[in-house]
Each structure stands twice: as C-alpha cells, then as structure tokens.
Design an enzyme around this catalytic site. Structure first.
Site, mmCIF file in Angstrom:
data_model
loop_
_atom_site.group_PDB
_atom_site.id
_atom_site.type_symbol
_atom_site.label_atom_id
_atom_site.label_comp_id
_atom_site.label_asym_id
_atom_site.label_seq_id
_atom_site.Cartn_x
_atom_site.Cartn_y
_atom_site.Cartn_z
ATOM 1 N N THR A 78 0.875 -1.178 0.000
ATOM 2 C CA THR A 78 0.000 0.000 0.000
ATOM 3 C C THR A 78 0.913 1.229 0.000
ATOM 4 O O THR A 78 1.003 1.944 0.991
ATOM 5 C CB THR A 78 -0.917 0.024 1.242
ATOM 6 O OG1 THR A 78 -0.109 -0.157 2.430
ATOM 7 C CG2 THR A 78 -1.954 -1.063 1.181
ATOM 8 N N GLU A 119 0.011 -6.928 10.569
ATOM 9 C CA GLU A 119 1.319 -7.558 10.749
ATOM 10 C C GLU A 119 2.270 -6.515 11.342
ATOM 11 O O GLU A 119 2.301 -5.384 10.873
ATOM 12 C CB GLU A 119 1.813 -8.002 9.360
ATOM 13 C CG GLU A 119 3.175 -8.607 9.342
ATOM 14 C CD GLU A 119 3.235 -9.815 10.245
ATOM 15 O OE1 GLU A 119 2.458 -10.749 10.038
ATOM 16 O OE2 GLU A 119 4.073 -9.809 11.173
ATOM 17 N N LEU A 169 5.712 -7.092 11.762
ATOM 18 C CA LEU A 169 7.107 -7.547 11.631
ATOM 19 C C LEU A 169 8.057 -6.404 11.311
ATOM 20 O O LEU A 169 7.708 -5.425 10.658
ATOM 21 C CB LEU A 169 7.227 -8.644 10.578
ATOM 22 C CG LEU A 169 6.954 -8.342 9.104
ATOM 23 C CD1 LEU A 169 8.139 -7.691 8.422
ATOM 24 C CD2 LEU A 169 6.639 -9.645 8.391
ATOM 25 N N GLU A 211 11.723 -5.452 9.561
ATOM 26 C CA GLU A 211 12.706 -5.970 8.618
ATOM 27 C C GLU A 211 13.958 -6.349 9.414
ATOM 28 O O GLU A 211 14.293 -5.716 10.403
ATOM 29 C CB GLU A 211 13.025 -4.928 7.554
ATOM 30 C CG GLU A 211 11.798 -4.634 6.712
ATOM 31 C CD GLU A 211 12.099 -3.788 5.480
ATOM 32 O OE1 GLU A 211 13.271 -3.654 5.108
ATOM 33 O OE2 GLU A 211 11.138 -3.262 4.907
ATOM 34 N N LYS A 232 -2.675 -0.921 13.803
ATOM 35 C CA LYS A 232 -1.411 -0.980 13.054
ATOM 36 C C LYS A 232 -0.834 0.417 12.807
ATOM 37 O O LYS A 232 0.337 0.686 13.089
ATOM 38 C CB LYS A 232 -1.650 -1.713 11.735
ATOM 39 C CG LYS A 232 -0.518 -1.636 10.748
ATOM 40 C CD LYS A 232 0.702 -2.398 11.226
ATOM 41 C CE LYS A 232 1.916 -1.988 10.439
ATOM 42 N NZ LYS A 232 2.906 -2.995 10.289
ATOM 43 N N PHE A 261 13.538 2.596 21.004
ATOM 44 C CA PHE A 261 13.126 3.641 20.049
ATOM 45 C C PHE A 261 13.383 5.040 20.579
ATOM 46 O O PHE A 261 12.694 5.994 20.243
ATOM 47 C CB PHE A 261 11.662 3.450 19.610
ATOM 48 C CG PHE A 261 11.578 2.527 18.434
ATOM 49 C CD1 PHE A 261 11.882 1.183 18.564
ATOM 50 C CD2 PHE A 261 11.261 3.000 17.172
ATOM 51 C CE1 PHE A 261 11.867 0.331 17.477
ATOM 52 C CE2 PHE A 261 11.245 2.160 16.070
ATOM 53 C CZ PHE A 261 11.550 0.819 16.234
ATOM 54 N N ALA A 288 18.637 8.655 19.332
ATOM 55 C CA ALA A 288 18.719 9.831 18.461
ATOM 56 C C ALA A 288 19.682 9.535 17.323
ATOM 57 O O ALA A 288 20.618 8.758 17.468
ATOM 58 C CB ALA A 288 19.195 11.031 19.270
ATOM 59 N N GLY A 289 19.463 10.174 16.200
ATOM 60 C CA GLY A 289 20.342 9.960 15.054
ATOM 61 C C GLY A 289 19.769 10.581 13.808
ATOM 62 O O GLY A 289 19.033 11.577 13.876
ATOM 63 N N CYS A 335 7.807 1.599 5.746
ATOM 64 C CA CYS A 335 6.603 1.644 6.592
ATOM 65 C C CYS A 335 6.415 2.964 7.336
ATOM 66 O O CYS A 335 5.471 3.691 7.060
ATOM 67 C CB CYS A 335 6.629 0.487 7.590
ATOM 68 S SG CYS A 335 6.478 -1.106 6.795
HETATM 69 C C1 UDX Z 1 8.523 -0.838 11.421
HETATM 70 C C2 UDX Z 1 7.823 -1.296 12.711
HETATM 71 O O1 UDX Z 1 8.785 -1.419 13.762
HETATM 72 C C3 UDX Z 1 7.145 -2.638 12.458
HETATM 73 O O2 UDX Z 1 6.429 -3.026 13.631
HETATM 74 C C4 UDX Z 1 6.175 -2.490 11.287
HETATM 75 O O3 UDX Z 1 5.563 -3.733 10.996
HETATM 76 C C5 UDX Z 1 6.908 -1.970 10.059
HETATM 77 O O4 UDX Z 1 7.585 -0.737 10.375
HETATM 78 P P1 UDX Z 1 10.793 -1.484 10.166
HETATM 79 O O5 UDX Z 1 10.405 -0.496 9.114
HETATM 80 O O6 UDX Z 1 11.326 -2.818 9.758
HETATM 81 O O7 UDX Z 1 9.546 -1.787 11.113
HETATM 82 O O8 UDX Z 1 11.902 -0.762 11.032
HETATM 83 P P2 UDX Z 1 12.167 -0.398 12.553
HETATM 84 O O9 UDX Z 1 13.068 -1.370 13.169
HETATM 85 O O10 UDX Z 1 10.910 -0.105 13.250
HETATM 86 O O11 UDX Z 1 12.986 0.955 12.337
HETATM 87 C C6 UDX Z 1 12.404 2.049 11.634
HETATM 88 C C7 UDX Z 1 13.368 3.160 11.458
HETATM 89 O O12 UDX Z 1 13.544 3.856 12.689
HETATM 90 C C8 UDX Z 1 14.771 2.768 11.004
HETATM 91 O O13 UDX Z 1 15.188 3.678 10.001
HETATM 92 C C9 UDX Z 1 15.598 2.918 12.255
HETATM 93 O O14 UDX Z 1 16.928 3.209 11.965
HETATM 94 C C10 UDX Z 1 14.906 4.076 12.937
HETATM 95 N N1 UDX Z 1 15.108 4.127 14.390
HETATM 96 C C11 UDX Z 1 14.668 3.117 15.180
HETATM 97 C C12 UDX Z 1 15.708 5.238 14.969
HETATM 98 O O15 UDX Z 1 16.112 6.189 14.279
HETATM 99 N N2 UDX Z 1 15.853 5.285 16.333
HETATM 100 C C13 UDX Z 1 15.416 4.290 17.144
HETATM 101 O O16 UDX Z 1 15.588 4.414 18.367
HETATM 102 C C14 UDX Z 1 14.821 3.160 16.544
#
Ligand code: UDX
Length: 437
Positions: free
Chosen positions: A85, A148, A150, A152, A208, A253, A256-257, A264
């Site tokens: 989507t 879902e 999940l 990556e 979600k 989560f 910082a960065g 997603c």
């Molecule tokens: C996310 C959701 O976590 C997951 O539940 C959903 O199904 C799909 O979207 P994903 O996109 O695989 O999963 O990545 P995720 O591990 O959540 O990280 C997302 C982004 O946030 C990454 O670019 C990561 O680098 C960033 N991030 C994460 C931060 O900048 N700081 C953090 O503390 C954590």
C-alpha cells in the site's frame, strides 16, 4: 489448513514461508513472474536473515509452492492479502489499488465458507469498503483484518513468534467463526501464550497505523530533544538512558540519530494524516506532520555537520558514507536517511563513496550517480570525512586507529550515536555525534 498468500513481497514472502513452517499447506501468489521464479527456487528477492532457509525447508517438505496462477489457490481455507500500500505519488494517501485488485481476484476463485484476511497496512475504513465489495462478488466468503507488525531484519522471528495477534472481525456469528479460523492458523503461537486481541475491523486497521505512528513519534521526540541537547552542551544518549528507566517511557526507540526511514514508518504516518483529513479530523493528527518534519530535518543536520567539519564547503571533498540501507540487517533503501544524506552531499559537490554490506545493488538502481564500494576499507581510502549513517555491526566495530591509517583526514560524523566518542577522540579523531557534547 490450506492457506494462500497474495502478494509475495516483503510481507507476503515471509508470511508464506512462516505459514508453511507452522505446518500449513501454502500457495504464494504474485503477478510478478521473476519473483515467483526466485521464490520457487528457494531464493528471496531481498535480504532477510533466515528467510532462504525457511523457504527451502517449506518447498522441500512439499508444503510451499509459488505461482502466478491464482486458480491454484482455489482450495484454500484462508486467503491472506499481503500486497503493498505505497504512498500515492503527489499525495500523502496510501494507494489501495493493489489491495482492491487482490480482493477482486480472490473473490473470483475463493470457495464458499473460506476467509479472506487482510494483512496489508491500510487506512481505517478500507476493510469495511472491501466487505461491501465481497457482498456483491462472493457473499459466502468472509473478511477479517489481521495486521502484521514484523520488523525488517527480524521478520522471520516476528512472524513465527509475534508479540501479539490482533484479529479484526465482522460482528455476529460470522466474526466468531472467522476468529476460530484464525486461531487454527496461529495455533502454535497461541499455545505458546501469545496475547490475542479480537476487535472490529476498524480498530484492527487503526491498531497498526497507531503503533507505527507512536514509534515514529518516539524517534522524532528524542531527535527534537537532541537538537536542544546539542546547543546546550548536553548528552542525548545519557538523557535517553535516564528517561528510559521510567517503565512508562521505556528505552527502546529512543536512539537519536539521522532518523527513521524504510517502507513503513514514513508512509504510514503520512497516510494516517491523509485519512484523518478525509474523516474531517485533520487537526487531531496535525502533530504527525511535525514528526515527519523533525525526521527530515535530521538528515539536513547531518549534512550541516559535514559542511561545518570540512570548513564551510564539501565541494570536491572525499566523503565515505558508511551504510545506504535504511537500517542494518536489511537491503531496503526505501526512504533511507543514509542514502538521502549521500545524495545531498553529492549535490553539494562532494565526491561521495558509499558502502553497505547488502544495500548497494538497490541503492545503485535508485541513485546511479553515486560511487559505491562494496568493501568498507576501499570506501575509506583518502576520505576527508567519514559519515556512519547506518549502524551495521562492522561499522560499529571499526577500529579508530586502523581507520585513521586509511583515511586522509580525521573527521567522523556518527549519525547513529553508536561509537564511543571518548575512544575516537583519544585516537586522534574529530568526532561529531547527534546531540552529544
Ligand atoms: C517498522 C515497525 O517497527 C514494524 O512493527 C512495522 O511492521 C513496520 O515498520 P521497520 O520499518 O522494519 O519496522 O523498522 P524499525 O526497526 O521499526 O525501524 C524504523 C526506522 O527507525 C529505522 O530507520 C531505524 O533506523 C529508525 N530508528 C529506530 C531510529 O532512528 N531510532 C530508534 O531508536 C529506533
């Protein structure tokens, strides 16, 4: 059970392989022949740890097949919709055309009494619209929504051992029967004690997008505070540790960065605001626009640090970019902050050499104007500046002494705050993190 999975991209390929691992007979369906060919040979079309093994074992046991012919899925008890989507070009709204097409196609082959289960991330109200479509086309077939969650890089584990199951079902006996069918699909996870929450369709859809919006907000919150920490001379990492000990806040989560990217979080918060507008409640989610703005600004901040470190201009300077995928353990470069930083620096005249353990092929397809080096040491040669943008282990574990022997200058930006500033400074580096003194 006999289970079909429509859409064999990221979500669908993992889901199909996991369903076969749980003992179901699975038919994965996609319109993309090259994808089906690769998956039928047990090869994933993207990098995901553990997935090729799961695919091969499913295929070898005769429980998993992939096809472009939807009629092969006609005997399925449960049909999962796992198509994309994506963000609609020129708008924040999600493009639902693949979901609608999947539903129409399944309605044409599903046997009476079977269940269609949406897994794709959709704006609230989509499932109700699909129920209406089904009433016209296949009134004996039900619809449920089972989002879902999940991540990556951990997709196999997250699918086999989810931290919760959410079933959105229609009202009445039909909903009870549909939930029972999903219980049979997820019998192993339920036996292991996975919490299960049964809701109406709208709530399941909202769960979600709310989860992803919350995660995005948490990251942008800490990034916004990191800007204040930076000018005030405070340390955002110590701050995150300190507030993270509060169980109501939690440490996850709060890193910082350079911010979030991927297929997603960015598109889901935009689609959420677009739906809020359509529902006449745009102001309720207006803050998510700011979450997005803060996130984009993080990329800009890294570029500004680079310009400052190199004395006011990056023109003609050699910059090693460590990481192009949006996060480690993934080759996904969709909306990747790392790649965005690389492109911006290139636009300012820098000679950018980007490296990544898995993401180069995808990055090269999107941005062939950048120079890519598969080996980190080759990327570092003669660099005036090193920018660590995606925290793969091999970059976290770089040795400051050895690295300094390869580069030309001693400038490093740690855009994920994963290096030890004291150690790098001690070894002669000019170290800049995000919101670190
Ligand atoms: C996310 C959701 O976590 C997951 O539940 C959903 O199904 C799909 O979207 P994903 O996109 O695989 O999963 O990545 P995720 O591990 O959540 O990280 C997302 C982004 O946030 C990454 O670019 C990561 O680098 C960033 N991030 C994460 C931060 O900048 N700081 C953090 O503390 C954590």
């Amino acid at each position: 059970m006999i289970v079909s999975v429509f859409g064999c991209g990221y979500l669908g390929a993992v889901h199909a392989a996991a369903m076969a691992d749980l003992g179901h007979t699975v038919i994965g369906v996609d319109i993309d022949e090259s994808k089906i060919e690769a998956l039928s040979a047990g090869a994933a079309t993207f990098f995901e740890p553990g997935l090729p093994d799961l695919l091969k074992s499913g295929i070898e046991r005769g429980r998993l097949v992939f096809t472009t012919d939807i009629r092969e899925a006609a005997d399925a008890d449960v049909h999962f919709i796992a198509v994309g989507t994506p963000q609609t070009p020129g708008s924040y709204a999600a493009d639902l055309s693949y979901v609608r097409a999947a539903l129409t196609a399944i309605a044409g082959i599903a046997k009476p009494g079977s269940l269609i289960v949406g897994k794709s991330t959709v704006p609230v109200g989509t499932a109700a619209e699909l129920v209406e479509m089904l009433e016209d086309r296949a009134p004996d077939v039900s619809l449920a929504w089972n989002p879902e969650f999940l991540r990556e890089g951990f997709a196999v584990k997250d699918t086999l051992e989810p931290d919760r199951l959410v079933y959105g079902v229609v009202a009445g006996d039909r909903g009870v029967r549909d939930a029972a069918a999903l219980d049979a699909v997820y019998a192993d996870a339920l036996a292991a004690g996975t919490p299960r929450i049964i809701t109406d369709l709208a709530t399941a859809e909202l769960v979600k997008v709310s989860a992803n919006a919350f995660l995005a907000t948490k990251i942008s919150f800490i990034n916004a505070v990191s800007e204040i920490a930076e000018v005030a001379g405070a340390d955002i990492t110590a701050l995150a540790d300190a507030i993270g000990h509060d169980a109501r806040i939690g440490r996850k989560f709060l890193n910082a960065g350079v911010g979030f990217g991927g297929g997603c979080l960015p598109k889901d918060i935009r689609a959420f605001t677009a739906r809020a507008e359509e529902l006449g409640r745009g102001s309720s989610l207006a803050f998510l626009h700011e979450v997005d703005v803060i996130n984009q600004r993080q990329r800009q901040r890294v570029v500004e640090h680079a310009v400052r470190l190199l004395g006011g201009s990056v023109n003609d300077r050699r910059i090693a970019i460590l990481g192009v995928s949006f996060k480690p353990n993934s080759d996904d470069v969709r909306d990747s902050p790392a790649l965005d930083v690389a492109v911006q620096l290139k636009g300012l005249g820098a000679h950018v050499i980007a490296t990544d353990p898995e993401g180069i092929e995808n990055a090269c397809r999107r941005h062939p104007q950048l120079t890519y080096e598969p080996s980190v040491n080759d990327a570092l040669v003669d660099a005036d500046l090193v920018v660590l943008v995606t925290e793969w282990d091999e970059y976290r574990n770089l040795d400051p002494v050895e690295t300094l022997k390869i580069t030309r200058m001693n400038n490093i930006i740690d855009a994920r705050n994963v290096l030890d500033p004291a150690n790098w400074r001690e070894k002669g580096w000019t170290y800049v993190g995000i919101g670190r003194p």
